[in-house]
Design a protein around this motif. Structure first.
Motif, PDB file in Angstrom:
ATOM      1  N   THR A  93     -32.663  74.783 -64.828  1.00  0.00           N
ATOM      2  CA  THR A  93     -33.112  73.441 -64.476  1.00  0.00           C
ATOM      3  C   THR A  93     -32.845  72.507 -65.647  1.00  0.00           C
ATOM      4  O   THR A  93     -33.335  72.740 -66.752  1.00  0.00           O
ATOM      5  CB  THR A  93     -34.621  73.429 -64.157  1.00  0.00           C
ATOM      6  OG1 THR A  93     -34.897  74.276 -63.051  1.00  0.00           O
ATOM      7  CG2 THR A  93     -35.087  72.008 -63.836  1.00  0.00           C
TER       8      THR A  93
ATOM      9  N   CYS B 202     -33.291  68.501 -66.498  1.00  0.00           N
ATOM     10  CA  CYS B 202     -33.957  67.330 -65.938  1.00  0.00           C
ATOM     11  C   CYS B 202     -33.974  66.182 -66.940  1.00  0.00           C
ATOM     12  O   CYS B 202     -33.799  66.376 -68.148  1.00  0.00           O
ATOM     13  CB  CYS B 202     -35.384  67.663 -65.506  1.00  0.00           C
ATOM     14  SG  CYS B 202     -36.412  68.368 -66.806  1.00  0.00           S
TER      15      CYS B 202
ATOM     16  N   VAL C 126     -38.652  63.646 -67.247  1.00  0.00           N
ATOM     17  CA  VAL C 126     -39.797  64.348 -66.670  1.00  0.00           C
ATOM     18  C   VAL C 126     -40.826  64.557 -67.782  1.00  0.00           C
ATOM     19  O   VAL C 126     -40.559  65.290 -68.738  1.00  0.00           O
ATOM     20  CB  VAL C 126     -39.400  65.706 -66.069  1.00  0.00           C
ATOM     21  CG1 VAL C 126     -40.631  66.422 -65.514  1.00  0.00           C
ATOM     22  CG2 VAL C 126     -38.351  65.516 -64.981  1.00  0.00           C
TER      23      VAL C 126
ATOM     24  N   GLU D  21     -36.261  69.539 -71.190  1.00  0.00           N
ATOM     25  CA  GLU D  21     -35.119  68.956 -70.485  1.00  0.00           C
ATOM     26  C   GLU D  21     -34.165  70.041 -69.979  1.00  0.00           C
ATOM     27  O   GLU D  21     -33.329  69.770 -69.130  1.00  0.00           O
ATOM     28  CB  GLU D  21     -34.376  67.983 -71.381  1.00  0.00           C
ATOM     29  CG  GLU D  21     -33.675  68.601 -72.569  1.00  0.00           C
ATOM     30  CD  GLU D  21     -32.879  67.582 -73.367  1.00  0.00           C
ATOM     31  OE1 GLU D  21     -32.051  68.011 -74.191  1.00  0.00           O
ATOM     32  OE2 GLU D  21     -33.069  66.362 -73.175  1.00  0.00           O
TER      33      GLU D  21
ATOM     34  N   ASN E  58     -25.790  65.578 -66.181  1.00  0.00           N
ATOM     35  CA  ASN E  58     -26.760  64.677 -65.557  1.00  0.00           C
ATOM     36  C   ASN E  58     -26.260  63.233 -65.590  1.00  0.00           C
ATOM     37  O   ASN E  58     -26.403  62.486 -64.617  1.00  0.00           O
ATOM     38  CB  ASN E  58     -28.106  64.778 -66.283  1.00  0.00           C
ATOM     39  CG  ASN E  58     -29.164  65.480 -65.445  1.00  0.00           C
ATOM     40  OD1 ASN E  58     -29.076  65.506 -64.229  1.00  0.00           O
ATOM     41  ND2 ASN E  58     -30.160  66.052 -66.106  1.00  0.00           N
TER      42      ASN E  58
ATOM     43  N   HIS F 292     -34.554  62.822 -62.623  1.00  0.00           N
ATOM     44  CA  HIS F 292     -33.450  63.513 -61.947  1.00  0.00           C
ATOM     45  C   HIS F 292     -33.403  64.971 -62.404  1.00  0.00           C
ATOM     46  O   HIS F 292     -33.695  65.279 -63.559  1.00  0.00           O
ATOM     47  CB  HIS F 292     -32.113  62.831 -62.242  1.00  0.00           C
ATOM     48  CG  HIS F 292     -32.064  61.415 -61.778  1.00  0.00           C
ATOM     49  ND1 HIS F 292     -31.935  61.062 -60.452  1.00  0.00           N
ATOM     50  CD2 HIS F 292     -32.158  60.246 -62.477  1.00  0.00           C
ATOM     51  CE1 HIS F 292     -31.935  59.744 -60.341  1.00  0.00           C
ATOM     52  NE2 HIS F 292     -32.072  59.225 -61.554  1.00  0.00           N
ATOM     53  N   THR F 293     -33.047  65.856 -61.490  1.00  0.00           N
ATOM     54  CA  THR F 293     -32.928  67.275 -61.805  1.00  0.00           C
ATOM     55  C   THR F 293     -31.557  67.785 -61.400  1.00  0.00           C
ATOM     56  O   THR F 293     -30.970  67.328 -60.418  1.00  0.00           O
ATOM     57  CB  THR F 293     -34.003  68.102 -61.076  1.00  0.00           C
ATOM     58  OG1 THR F 293     -33.879  67.896 -59.671  1.00  0.00           O
ATOM     59  CG2 THR F 293     -35.386  67.749 -61.549  1.00  0.00           C
TER      60      THR F 293
ATOM     61  N   GLN G  88     -29.723  71.584 -61.166  1.00  0.00           N
ATOM     62  CA  GLN G  88     -30.080  73.004 -61.234  1.00  0.00           C
ATOM     63  C   GLN G  88     -28.998  73.894 -60.619  1.00  0.00           C
ATOM     64  O   GLN G  88     -28.138  73.425 -59.871  1.00  0.00           O
ATOM     65  CB  GLN G  88     -31.397  73.269 -60.499  1.00  0.00           C
ATOM     66  CG  GLN G  88     -32.558  72.446 -61.033  1.00  0.00           C
ATOM     67  CD  GLN G  88     -33.803  72.580 -60.174  1.00  0.00           C
ATOM     68  OE1 GLN G  88     -33.838  72.139 -59.036  1.00  0.00           O
ATOM     69  NE2 GLN G  88     -34.842  73.167 -60.736  1.00  0.00           N
TER      70      GLN G  88
ATOM     71  N   ASP H  51     -31.072  66.576 -57.512  1.00  0.00           N
ATOM     72  CA  ASP H  51     -32.197  65.804 -56.995  1.00  0.00           C
ATOM     73  C   ASP H  51     -32.698  66.317 -55.638  1.00  0.00           C
ATOM     74  O   ASP H  51     -32.938  65.547 -54.714  1.00  0.00           O
ATOM     75  CB  ASP H  51     -31.827  64.324 -56.894  1.00  0.00           C
ATOM     76  CG  ASP H  51     -31.922  63.619 -58.233  1.00  0.00           C
ATOM     77  OD1 ASP H  51     -32.339  64.275 -59.219  1.00  0.00           O
ATOM     78  OD2 ASP H  51     -31.576  62.433 -58.308  1.00  0.00           O
TER      79      ASP H  51
ATOM     80  N   VAL I  67     -41.568  70.366 -61.498  1.00  0.00           N
ATOM     81  CA  VAL I  67     -40.295  69.722 -61.178  1.00  0.00           C
ATOM     82  C   VAL I  67     -40.084  69.684 -59.672  1.00  0.00           C
ATOM     83  O   VAL I  67     -39.567  68.716 -59.127  1.00  0.00           O
ATOM     84  CB  VAL I  67     -39.130  70.477 -61.859  1.00  0.00           C
ATOM     85  CG1 VAL I  67     -37.793  69.897 -61.419  1.00  0.00           C
ATOM     86  CG2 VAL I  67     -39.267  70.382 -63.361  1.00  0.00           C
TER      87      VAL I  67
END
Length: 370
Positions: free
Chosen positions: A29, A31, A34, A39, A97, A111-112, A114, A137, A330
């Motif tokens: 993950t 991100c 957050v 991160e 990202n 925003h994620t 993964q 996302d 998350v």
């Protein structure tokens, strides 16, 4: 296309009594914005048991099981090498990202990014399968088709990645090698390391629960291992399919599992003894049978009984590890998903292959192009 949450639940909830299918999975993950969350997080699992962990705060790859440290006997630099690769991927994922924000015309916000990848091995037939699925996302983005060895774009914004990845012959050749040979070989090795834990069997405690006399009767089994189990109702020796609702297979805090199944029935003297809840566990020949009798039902009317069972049964919302609890944050913020490592190449192709060929495959997405 099956999304990440559906796929994850399918993997976790598979509990038919069949030959043992072992799994090696990696969840990452990345991100942005957050609060109070790293991160970058990368977690590895063998048979749903967490075996390795890394995040951008600790900046160190760690073993989560004592038996995983056996690998250093044959590879003393294993964890140091894993740390270096994860630090590298952490920086690359941050770039990814930013690339995806531009593709989706985003300027800020949470925003994620993964990825879920891994393989499974049937210890009776030696059949192996692999998967690599990516999302951004909370929605599917791109995935690798293991039959055609081509990429499937789930979003219009993923087509530039698909076109480039399909032309990356080196990366596709490596994927074939990894999912058909390298990943299964490491999986077999890890299962051998942890067989005393992973191959153990633990029978559950079984409870009959009912909120009110008019509520369905719930049969709950908790504390069993492994998760390859089944729970169902029988009447007069025959399995019941109507008026029955199966609950989810859920993890307990100690690494065991729980599940439940409800039966809509009025519990009268006439039906007592005719119904029974049956628990079956892979590797155990005998069924665990609990007969439906009014005296055996715990209800809200019995304060002490409810108090006792609350101490006995962990709630279904308890995660297997603190890691999953953190990842749930998350999930709430950006929805559960699998993700994409659309990565800029920062090494020569041959150098990447040489670096990866002897490893556990954690750098699968390191060859993704932005």
């Amino acid at each position: 296309m099956m999304n990440f949450l559906s796929f994850f639940l399918l993997v976790v909830q598979t509990h038919s009594v069949t030959p043992v299918i072992h799994t090696l999975q990696y969840f990452t993950t990345a991100c942005s914005q957050v609060p109070n969350f790293p991160e970058y997080v990368e977690v590895g699992y063998v048979d749903e048991v967490e075996m390795s962990y890394y995040d951008s705060n600790i900046r160190k790859a760690e073993s989560k099981q004592d038996w995983m440290n056996k690998i250093t006997a044959e590879d003393p630099n294993y964890w140091q090498r894993q740390t270096e690769k994860k630090v590298f991927r952490q920086h690359v994922s941050k770039d990814n990202n930013e690339i995806l924000k531009k593709r989706f015309n985003q300027t800020g916000g949470v925003h994620t990014f993964q990825v879920m990848s891994g393989c499974e091995w049937n210890d009776e037939t030696d059949e192996v399968k692999g998967w690599q699925q990516h999302s951004y996302d909370g929605e599917d983005f791109i995935s690798l088709d293991m039959k055609t060895w081509t990429w499937t774009a789930a979003k219009q914004q993923a087509f530039p990645s698909k076109l480039e990845l399909d032309q990356d012959i080196f990366a596709l050749d490596y994927n074939k090698y990894y999912y058909t040979e390298l990943c299964p070989s490491y999986l077999m090795k890890y299962v051998e390391y942890g067989k005393k834990v992973l191959m153990r069997t633990e029978l559950p405690e079984v409870f009959l629960l009912q909120k009110t006399p008019s509520s369905p009767v719930s049969c709950m089994a908790t504390g069993f291992y492994p998760d390859r189990a089944d729970l169902f109702w029988r009447k007069d020796g025959e399995q019941i399919l109507e008026d029955v609702e199966h609950g989810e297979l859920l993890p307990n805090h100690d690494g065991t599992f729980q599940m439940s199944v409800e039966l809509k029935v009025e519990v009268t003297a006439e039906v007592e003894g005719k119904y029974e809840c049956v628990f079956q566990l892979s590797g155990i020949k005998e069924d665990l049978v609990t007969k439906l009798e009014r005296r055996s039902i715990l209800s809200n009317a019995s304060h002490e009984a409810v108090k006792q069972i609350n101490h006995t049964i962990p709630t279904g919302n308890v995660s297997v590890t603190a890691t999953l609890a953190v990842l749930a944050v998350v999930v709430l913020l950006a929805a559960p998903i699998i993700i994409i490592f659309i990565i800029k190449r920062r090494r020569s192709r041959q150098a990447q292959y040489d670096s990866a060929a002897g490893d556990d495959g954690n750098e699968l997405s390191e060859r993704r192009e932005g």
